[in-house]
Write an enzyme that holds these catalytic residues in place. Structure first.
Site, mmCIF file in Angstrom:
data_model
loop_
_atom_site.group_PDB
_atom_site.id
_atom_site.type_symbol
_atom_site.label_atom_id
_atom_site.label_comp_id
_atom_site.label_asym_id
_atom_site.label_seq_id
_atom_site.Cartn_x
_atom_site.Cartn_y
_atom_site.Cartn_z
ATOM 1 N N ASP A 127 1.819 2.052 2.550
ATOM 2 C CA ASP A 127 3.086 1.854 1.850
ATOM 3 C C ASP A 127 3.942 3.100 2.046
ATOM 4 O O ASP A 127 3.408 4.202 2.187
ATOM 5 C CB ASP A 127 2.852 1.627 0.356
ATOM 6 N N ASP A 170 5.667 -6.246 2.242
ATOM 7 C CA ASP A 170 5.912 -6.578 0.828
ATOM 8 C C ASP A 170 7.340 -7.078 0.632
ATOM 9 O O ASP A 170 7.579 -8.046 -0.101
ATOM 10 C CB ASP A 170 5.694 -5.356 -0.064
#
EC number: 3.4.23.36
Length: 152
Positions: free
Chosen positions: A111, A129
């Site tokens: 991330d 995401d």
């Protein structure tokens, strides 16, 4: 079908961006893009959103495979006649596979998009995401619009 191209595009951008983060940033380092709003932060997640179900990789493997099969089936059945649904499912499929690749090959998800919303430190996320969320929001919007049309 164009919707699979959308999924492949999401996967490619997701994996390239994650590779750039892993190769060029130390874990935990952060680069400000817009102070107090947007940062590029090297982060790893061994769970789902907000770190839930941390270190439950087999659960994610099974759920993702079932989910991807369902999305592909749904795309084949309905996307031919509904462009917005096809685009939405392409985004969702690409996002699901993008994070699945990380889980299989890294045992964690890379991330790096770090946002502060009105001083709330939102969990760090990635392109996959984002694609998943955008796809879901588009489906919700379409469902609401169809419900409104049905009432008229």
């Amino acid at each position: 079908m164009i919707y699979y191209v959308i999924a492949l595009f999401v996967i490619a951008i997701d994996q390239i961006s994650k590779w750039l983060i892993v190769k060029n940033m130390e874990l935990g380092t952060s680069i400000p893009i817009i102070d107090n709003v947007l940062y590029i932060t090297s982060h790893r997640n061994r769970g789902a959103a907000w770190g839930i179900l941390e270190n439950k990789m087999w659960f994610f493997y099974i759920i993702t495979v079932v989910f991807v099969v369902f999305i592909v089936f749904y795309m084949k059945k309905y996307a031919k006649t509904d462009k917005l649904l096809g685009i939405s499912l392409g985004l969702i499929l690409g996002g699901a596979i993008g994070n699945f690749i990380d889980r299989v090959f890294r045992q964690e998800v890379v991330d790096f998009i770090h946002v502060y919303i009105f001083s709330y430190n939102y969990p760090v996320f990635n392109i996959a995401d984002s694609a998943l969320c955008i796809g879901v929001v588009l489906i919700i919007i379409q469902t609401l619009l169809e419900g409104k049309k049905a009432k008229e």
